[in-house]
Design a protein around this motif. Sequence first.
Motif, PDB file in Angstrom:
ATOM      1  N   TRP A   1       0.859  -1.188   0.000  1.00  0.00           N
ATOM      2  CA  TRP A   1       0.000   0.000   0.000  1.00  0.00           C
ATOM      3  C   TRP A   1       0.892   1.234   0.000  1.00  0.00           C
ATOM      4  N   LYS A   2       0.696   2.102  -0.990  1.00  0.00           N
ATOM      5  CA  LYS A   2       1.602   3.237  -1.155  1.00  0.00           C
ATOM      6  C   LYS A   2       0.845   4.538  -1.368  1.00  0.00           C
ATOM      7  N   THR A   3       1.417   5.600  -0.836  1.00  0.00           N
ATOM      8  CA  THR A   3       1.011   6.958  -1.175  1.00  0.00           C
ATOM      9  C   THR A   3       2.305   7.725  -1.440  1.00  0.00           C
TER      10      THR A   3
ATOM     11  N   VAL B   1      -0.833  -5.042   5.190  1.00  0.00           N
ATOM     12  CA  VAL B   1      -1.849  -4.695   6.187  1.00  0.00           C
ATOM     13  C   VAL B   1      -2.750  -5.910   6.337  1.00  0.00           C
ATOM     14  N   SER B   2      -2.928  -6.374   7.564  1.00  0.00           N
ATOM     15  CA  SER B   2      -3.749  -7.566   7.790  1.00  0.00           C
ATOM     16  C   SER B   2      -4.626  -7.377   9.019  1.00  0.00           C
ATOM     17  N   LEU B   3      -5.615  -8.251   9.128  1.00  0.00           N
ATOM     18  CA  LEU B   3      -6.557  -8.193  10.244  1.00  0.00           C
ATOM     19  C   LEU B   3      -6.599  -9.552  10.929  1.00  0.00           C
ATOM     20  N   LYS B   4      -6.465  -9.536  12.256  1.00  0.00           N
ATOM     21  CA  LYS B   4      -6.567 -10.769  13.032  1.00  0.00           C
ATOM     22  C   LYS B   4      -7.220 -10.457  14.370  1.00  0.00           C
TER      23      LYS B   4
ATOM     24  N   ALA C   1       2.860   5.772   8.844  1.00  0.00           N
ATOM     25  CA  ALA C   1       2.149   5.091   7.760  1.00  0.00           C
ATOM     26  C   ALA C   1       0.877   4.424   8.268  1.00  0.00           C
ATOM     27  N   ALA C   2       0.948   3.794   9.442  1.00  0.00           N
ATOM     28  CA  ALA C   2      -0.227   3.130  10.009  1.00  0.00           C
ATOM     29  C   ALA C   2      -1.333   4.141  10.297  1.00  0.00           C
ATOM     30  N   ASN C   3      -0.975   5.250  10.905  1.00  0.00           N
ATOM     31  CA  ASN C   3      -1.969   6.280  11.214  1.00  0.00           C
ATOM     32  C   ASN C   3      -2.535   6.911   9.945  1.00  0.00           C
ATOM     33  N   TYR C   4      -1.680   7.067   8.937  1.00  0.00           N
ATOM     34  CA  TYR C   4      -2.136   7.633   7.666  1.00  0.00           C
ATOM     35  C   TYR C   4      -3.144   6.683   7.008  1.00  0.00           C
ATOM     36  N   PHE C   5      -2.862   5.382   7.058  1.00  0.00           N
ATOM     37  CA  PHE C   5      -3.768   4.382   6.486  1.00  0.00           C
ATOM     38  C   PHE C   5      -5.128   4.436   7.176  1.00  0.00           C
ATOM     39  N   VAL C   6      -5.110   4.494   8.500  1.00  0.00           N
ATOM     40  CA  VAL C   6      -6.356   4.519   9.272  1.00  0.00           C
ATOM     41  C   VAL C   6      -7.193   5.741   8.901  1.00  0.00           C
TER      42      VAL C   6
END
Length: 322
Positions: free
Chosen positions: A238-240, A248-251, A286-291
């Motif tokens: 995932w790029k900007t 990025v994954s969900l568990k 990056a994580a905060n930007y994705f959210v």
Amino acid sequence: MILGIDEVGRGPWAGPLVIGAVVLGGAQIEGLTDSKKLSKKRREQLNILIRDQAAGYGLGWVSAAEIDQIGLSESLRLATRRAVEQIKVSYHEIIIDGTINFLDGTSKGQYVTTMKKADLLVPSASAASIIAKVARDSYMAEQDDAYPGYKFSSHVGYGTAVHRAAIDKLGVTPLHRLSFAPLAKYKAPVSIDRSTNLADKATETVSTETTKKIGDRAEDEAANYLVRHGHEILERNWKTKYCEIDIVSLKSGTLYFTEVKYRKSADQGGGIAAITKKKLSQMKFAANYFVQAQQITEPDLLLAVISMTGNPPDVEEFIELK
């Protein structure tokens, strides 16, 4: 209760082998049958019901690189073990679709019954075939972005005319099974130095993969590792213009932002050695930007790193960063 097992992806030229394992328990799900007899839409509907209502389920993944390394027969055994290891509920019998006991030689082998067309006749095996096919098809569809031009979403790795034409034009990818006969010509050429003295042992030089190809393979195996450990892959690469995230994954309701770090050998410090204070800060950004970009409210976030070494790349360590 019965643990049903079925495989998907034995014959394709590309992509992983996936084994599904399901204990339905008391779940009564209408319409379960061999996944190949269902439409894509119906499979996906049943996949949701199975995951919601089954007493337990597991997916065992074996990558193309592993298949090339250990062969298809051993890969089937390995994928089956990986799937069964995820089942945490009790059961009294294991039914495997087909004629081969892939758990033979393990502590579970004595409980196995093999059955032709079990995916058609035994509901838990039908469910296993459905979740395995939906998971594998979804994974292959995601590869269209990583490898444009191959149309993996349409043929999911099987040897169709379209797939063959793409290989002829573009070559092979880390997803391809070079141990399969139709792709054998794409193996790295081996040349023998015949100028050495006959008393000396002939030396073989194998052309090496580019760093990018090995890196791509490392990311594929990292994603497979996460899936095998219960993660749902949401995004890869995932790029900007401001940042990027490898996986990025969900568990279990937690969003994981995983950095994949590859080193040729552990002697080079391992991939985790590259996670400096500055890199950790970049990962948090990056994580905060994705959210924010995805408009996710009250997220439970976790940063992680997978260290990969060797060729073919293998997971050395998975660490959740504090």
